[in-house]
Structure formats: structure tokens, C-alpha cells
Design an enzyme around this catalytic site. Structure first.
Site, short mmCIF file in Angstrom:
data_model
loop_
_atom_site.label_atom_id
_atom_site.label_comp_id
_atom_site.label_asym_id
_atom_site.label_seq_id
_atom_site.Cartn_x
_atom_site.Cartn_y
_atom_site.Cartn_z
CB THR A 37 -25.28 -5.15 21.37
OG1 THR A 37 -26.49 -5.22 20.63
CG2 THR A 37 -24.37 -4.15 20.72
CG ASP A 229 -25.82 -7.78 14.95
OD1 ASP A 229 -26.23 -8.65 15.73
OD2 ASP A 229 -26.12 -6.57 15.06
CD GLN A 260 -35.43 -11.22 19.02
OE1 GLN A 260 -35.48 -10.02 18.93
NE2 GLN A 260 -34.60 -11.85 19.84
#
Length: 667
Positions: A37, A229, A260
Site C-alpha cells: 500500500t 491493486d 496470495q
DNA sequence: CTGTCGTTTATTTTT
DNA sequence: TAAACGACAG
């Protein structure tokens, strides 16, 4: 310090590279805890400080939470760096930051009339979708026992995600032919009621862009820099959307971690990230491999676990953090035993100075939470469970929203059928069906209901009920034009006598799960959201409804105070905690039974395990239970293969202590 | 149309 | 086990 150095301060070399490469495609693979982030937000700030106008930037995320966090952090960054641009007169524009779905909804509010919907379209949630599909199946006299509507729904969703339109899908075998038939009717129904499901938000946007080059060009001229993102979680339609938008400038920045990717079951296509280099041969690839979160031990364990997967991008994670404690593994007798072990361990660690909020208990399935909750309650620990019931799925919220939705979109049959009999007005499925059948596109359902009322001869309960409902909706529609949202919602609640209605349903007849009072509380929560909306946004009902539908959970933490957190591994993605428990590490549970025969799915389970392990900053405690009650029957389980994948020198087996309950445990 | 009672069936879920 | 669903009687 000039703004540029200020924005880059504190970033490592790789992060700086990712932030500063502003032209052309960039893919950033960001390992867990590597400052994803941070990288994303600093890049946006950097773009702005190097002269890019904020409104020319689009950042897409998957969750509202992520979008909110990015917005906040950018605001903070720009606050600290008084760049010439912000202060140079023009009123501070902001980059467009939102979820895939909200960005598309915004585009569609402007463009959807090109494809024959009107701009006040309703967004159906998954529940609405499921009930509509079921109804369609019933109308075809398909045995919904034999053919599960849920799996039909997911097949349709899959097709939509793959951008296969209903008109062109026929299906080959019996089952897929059935899917095709339902899909087609479903889509016709949506159109008729001017409604879109979540998949449509993306799919129709893509369709408009593909068929209207001038519309696409408009957005090309608007968004010169695009950031995505969690790129590993994009589905095919989202991938196509991004490709279309980035087509012109190719200033596409995608960040994510293939290791992930845990939403394959929700059509996430891991190939999007794995093939980025093929899609953009001149892409710059940056690997963020330094972990700032976990101890060496935890990182090494995670690394060894994930090494067993075949499908992945090679990476070398490292950290400057300490070695830290060994990973504790504990075998317990049953799930109560396991829960007690967890609670006693928390007690022990808390006695040594750990804060209660430092702990999280992760599990594979929601069903596991109960035993842990019970143990926590018994020892008097405050806790919070994340996930489970979503705010907007609550009955009382849906009830009130159905009125608002009907006012907003008079063709919304789903909302009509819900609202019309709340409180009970003697109008059931039969009547609704008649109205639905008689309703012509473009006419409001209330009009149709009115004409039906006239045909009813005698003064029946239905007749009076229907007339009253029609009058109520008319009055509320008037109100909606003049008054603010909060006032409108209050009117709906008052004029339907909704609170009384709740009290009659949830009278203390039986031990209901939730009392009327609690539900009234939830309505107040809805009013709070509306109030915020009244204060900040001037556009109306439609966008409020959109936001509510796209906003799954309402932030209800507000007390960031001392609580132990319980949640599924899925919902823990992106979070971190000093001490992490992973409960139920058993073959059949984690990895889950249903994934054992499909190598791809097993790899997803392993990635899920990787996510779980890498949530831990300092200490990881893994438990498994020899016996566990599943669906009422006691089952014996073996320890998860994932435990075996952790090198033994990183592990300390906790033995000896017995945490059994004082009550008798029977098998 | 509504409430009750037996039957059925159980992951994960950003929107 | 338990919650959610569908059939059926009132």
C-alpha cells in the site's frame, strides 16, 4: 526537502524504482509485508508531484476498505508535501480511487443509456440474484432439488465473468443447456426490471467500451495513469476492462502477489498476473521482497510452505527482523480442548504483557468460531468476530431498502415483491406474480398494481392492502424528491409502522436469535450512514443505494480498543497481528476436503495457508485437533500436510499440558 | 396468505 | 448440530 525527495523518503530501492517508473507498464510483485500500500500511495503522490493532474489518475482496488485507506494515505502524503500543483489555484482535484465495481457503476450512470438501460438502474446483490434464478428455474419446472440454483448461479456468473453473453451461449450437455436457458431468461428479467448484478457492472462497461470507441476515447483522455491493486485477484472481465482503459497510454501499474491469490473460486484468474510480461513485453517488473512485518522464523516457514506449489513466480523473501520465537504447534483432543488451549495461551501471554488486541485467531471455516467464542466467553475475554452476517443482508435493512429501491426504480420487481407485503398486507406470491406478468416494460409496477386493484371486485383484504400500498409509495416518492435521505428513511419506517411490525414478529414467543430491539438498532445504523451521505454528497437516492449495495460491511469497529479478533483466513488478507493463532490445521479442514482431489485447488489452499502464516509479526501458534465434531458427528483427523511442510527446526511442539474441560467429554 | 413442522444439507466470499 | 427450505394444513 523538495516534494520529490520527501515522497521518496523512507522507501527502499525497489520501492523507489516502482514509484518512479511512471511511464509504460509496470508490474510489482509484492511479497507479504513488503509495503504494498505504501508503494501504491507513494506512487500516486509522486505522479501528482511530478506534474500529473490528479484527475488523470485512476486507481482500482477490490474492497472499499482498501480504496478508503489509499485515499486517506494519499491525502496525508499530499498534506505534508505542499506541492506547487495543489496550491496553484485550481481547486484540489482528487484522483479517482475506487473498487472495480464502484468505478464501473459510475461510468454506467453516465453511459448505460447507450445500451438500453436507464441510468437509475438497481444493483442486485447475490441474494436477489439467487432468488431470481430460483424463480426462473421454477417457472421452467426444473426440479430445484436436483439442480441446485446456487450452482446454476455460479455457472452463470462464471460465463458473465468470461464475457460470454447470454445470446451466444447455448451449452452442449444437458446441464449446460439448462444453464444457457436460465441465463437467457435471467438476463431478460434483469433488463426488464432495469437491474444489474455485480458481474454486469463490469461486463456492461466492457461492452460499451468495445462497441463505442468514442466513449472509450473519452476515458482514455481522462485517465492517463492507471493503477490496479491486488492484481492477482482480477477476473477475466476485469482484466479486459483494465486492458481497454490502458490501451492508449499503456501507463499501467499493477501490483499484487501471485502467492496470495485466494479467490480462484470467485473467478479470480491467476494467469492475469503470471502472463503480465507476455501481455506487455516491455513491462518493467519489480519484486518487493523485503519483508518488514515478520520474524525470520515466520518468514522462513511461509517460504517453505509455498515452495511446494508449482504454479508461482520465483521470489526470494528476506527480512532484517529478528529470528524471534519458534512456531508453536499443539495437538489437542477435540475442538473444545483446542479452544481452551488458545484461551489459556492468550492468558499466559497477556500476563507477560501482551495486549489483548495483539491476538487474532484464524480459521478456515466460520463454523469453527463457535467453540473458540465459548471458551473466550467462559474466561471473560472481549472479542470481535469479523465477517459472517453482512450488514446489508440483514432482514430489517433489506426491508427498508426495498422501499427505497422501489421508489428509485419503479420497475424493480424484486423490491416490489418484498416491500408490498411488509408489513403483511395480505399480498402474496400469487398477486405479485400477476402484477409482474401484467407489467409492461417502461411502466411502473405501481401503475400495474393500480389497474389490477380496479379489476378486483369485492372489497377484500388484498384490494385494500394493494390500494394502501400504492398510496404509500406515491406519497413516499413525492417525499423523495424534496426531502433528504434521513427524512425519507424515517418516513418509510414510520408510515409502515415498521417497528411495531418487528415487535410482532420478534415477540418474546421463542428465543429468537436477535430481538426486535437489536434490529431497531441496526436501522439506526442505517440512518447514520444516510446522515453522513446527506452531509457530504448532494446527489440522490440512486447513488446512496448503489453505495449501500456495493458496501458490504459497515465499519462497526469504531472502538479500536482491546479485543481479541476472530476471523476466517480469507478475511485476514492484508492485515497483520503480533500474535496469530491458526486453529484447525487438519487434513480435511485445512486443506479443505473439497479441494483434495484438484491440484489447482490444493495449491490455492496452500496459498491460503501462506496468507495465514504471514499475518503474524512476532509469534505464530498452530493448533490441530485429533477429533472434531463436524455436522454433528465426531470425526478423526490427521494433522494438516501444511504443518509437515514447515521445517522442524522452526517448530516447537507444545506437549504435556492438558486443557480439557472439567465437564465430561464424550465420544 | 401464513405459520408450523419435518427434511435437507452443509467452504472460503473483496463487490 | 443447526439453520434454512419446502410442503402442508389452517
Amino acid at each position: 526537502m523538495n516534494p520529490e525527495t520527501q515522497i521518496l523518503a523512507g522507501l527502499n530501492g525497489k520501492q523507489i524504482e516502482a514509484v518512479k517508473t511512471i511511464d509504460g507498464p509496470v508490474l510489482v510483485i509484492s511479497g507479504p509485508g513488503s509495503g504494498k500500500t505504501r508503494c501504491l500511495t507513494h506512487r500516486i503522490a509522486y505522479l501528482i508531484s511530478s506534474g500529473v493532474r490528479p484527475e488523470n489518475i485512476l486507481a482500482v482496488t477490490f474492497t472499499n476498505k482498501a480504496a478508503g485507506e489509499i485515499k486517506e494515505r494519499i491525502a496525508a502524503l499530499l498534506e505534508n508535501s505542499p506541492s506547487s500543483h495543489r496550491s496553484s489555484g485550481r481547486f484540489a482535484a482528487t484522483p479517482q480511487i475506487g473498487t472495480f465495481h464502484s468505478v464501473c457503476a459510475r461510468i454506467l450512470r453516465r453511459e448505460i443509456e447507450r445500451i438500453g438501460y436507464s441510468r437509475n438502474f438497481t444493483i442486485l446483490d447475490e441474494g436477489d440474484q439467487a432468488s431470481l434464478i430460483k424463480k426462473i428455474m421454477a417457472s421452467f419446472e426444473v426440479d430445484t432439488k436436483r439442480y441446485n440454483p446456487r450452482s446454476i448461479r455460479s455457472r452463470i456468473s462464471k460465463l458473465k465473468t468470461e464475457l460470454v453473453p447470454a445470446e451466444s451461449y447455448t451449452g452442449s450437455d444437458f446441464y449446460s443447456k439448462l444453464v444457457a436457458q436460465v441465463y437467457r431468461t435471467y438476463q431478460e428479467n434483469l433488463k426488464k426490471m432495469n437491474a444489474l448484478d455485480f458481474d454486469d457492472l463490469i461486463g456492461l462497461t466492457v461492452r460499451i467500451f468495445k462497441s463505442n470507441p468514442e466513449t472509450l476515447a473519452k476515458y482514455h483522455n481522462l485517465w492517463h495513469y492507471i493503477l490496479v491493486d491486488e492484481y492477482q485477484d482480477t477476473s477475466h472481465d476485469q482484466y479486459v476492462l483494465v486492458s481497454l482503459l490502458a490501451q492508449k497510454t499503456k501507463n499501467l501499474f499493477c501490483i499484487g502477489d501471485d502467492a496470495q491469490s485466494i479467490y480462484m473460486f470467485r473467478e479470480a484468474d491467476i494467469r492475469n498476473i503470471l502472463n503480465f510480461e507476455k501481455d506487455y513485453p516491455d513491462a518493467k517488473i519489480v519484486m518487493l521482497e523485503q519483508n518488514y512485518r515478520s520474524t525470520k522464523t515466520i518468514l522462513a516457514a511461509a517460504d517453505e510452505i509455498i515452495a511446494n506449489n508449482k504454479m508461482q513466480m520465483p521470489k526470494e523473501l528476506w527480512t532484517e527482523n529478528n529470528t524471534g520465537e519458534k512456531i508453536i504447534v499443539k495437538e489437542t483432543l477435540n475442538e473444545r480442548d483446542e479452544a481452551n488451549f488458545i484461551v489459556y495461551t492468550i492468558e499466559e501471554l497477556a500476563a507477560k504483557g501482551r495486549k489483548i488486541a495483539d491476538f487474532v485467531v484464524l480459521y478456515r471455516t466460520h463454523a469453527q468460531s463457535r467453540a473458540i467464542e465459548e471458551a473466550l466467553i467462559k474466561r471473560g475475554f472481549p472479542y470481535q468476530i469479523i465477517g459472517g452476517i453482512k450488514f446489508y443482508e440483514r432482514r430489517e435493512i433489506k426491508d427498508i431498502l426495498s422501499y427505497l429501491r422501489l421508489i428509485n426504480n419503479p420497475s424493480d420487481i424484486i423490491s416490489f415483491s418484498r416491500a408490498v407485503n411488509i408489513p403483511t398486507r395480505g399480498i402474496g406470491d400469487k398477486t405479485v406474480e400477476k402484477i409482474s406478468f401484467a407489467n409492461k416494460p417502461g411502466h411502473s409496477l405501481i401503475e400495474t398494481a393500480d389497474s389490477l386493484t380496479e379489476t378486483l371486485s369485492s372489497d377484500t383484504k388484498q384490494k385494500r392492502g394493494l390500494a394502501a400500498f400504492s398510496k404509500l409509495i406515491a406519497a413516499l416518492s413525492e417525499k423523495a424528491k424534496k426531502e433528504k435521505l434521513t427524512a425519507l428513511i424515517k418516513s418509510v419506517i414510520d408510515q409502515t409502522n415498521y417497528e411495531d411490525y418487528l415487535k410482532t414478529i420478534y415477540a418474546p414467543s421463542r428465543d429468537e436469535f436477535e430481538t426486535a430491539d437489536e434490529r431497531i438498532e441496526n436501522l439506526k445504523e442505517l440512518l447514520t450512514v444516510a446522515k453522513k451521505y446527506d452531509a457530504t454528497k448532494e446527489d440522490g437516492l440512486a447513488s446512496f443505494l448503489e453505495e449501500i449495495t456495493l458496501l458490504q460491511n459497515i465499519e462497526k469497529l469504531r472502538d479500536g480498543n482491546e479485543r481479541i479478533t476472530l476471523m476466517t483466513v480469507h478475511s485476514s488478507k492484508g492485515l497483520e497481528f503480533p500474535v496469530v493463532f491458526i486453529a484447525g490445521m487438519e487434513e480435511g479442514l485445512f486443506p479443505h476436503n473439497r479441494t483434495l482431489f484438484e491440484p489447482k485447488e490444493l495449491e490455492e489452499e496452500r496459498r491460503l495457508c501462506y496468507v495465514a502464516v504471514t499475518r503474524a509479526k512476532e509469534q505464530l501458534i498452530v493448533t490441530y485437533s485429533k477429533y472434531r465434531r463436524i455436522f454433528g458427528t465426531m470425526e478423526a483427523n490427521l494433522p494438516s500436510r501444511f504443518i509437515g511442510e514447515i521445517p522442524t527446526h522452526l517448530v516447537r511442539w507444545e506437549a504435556g499440558k492438558d486443557y480439557e474441560d472439567e465437564d465430561v467429554v464424550e465420544y
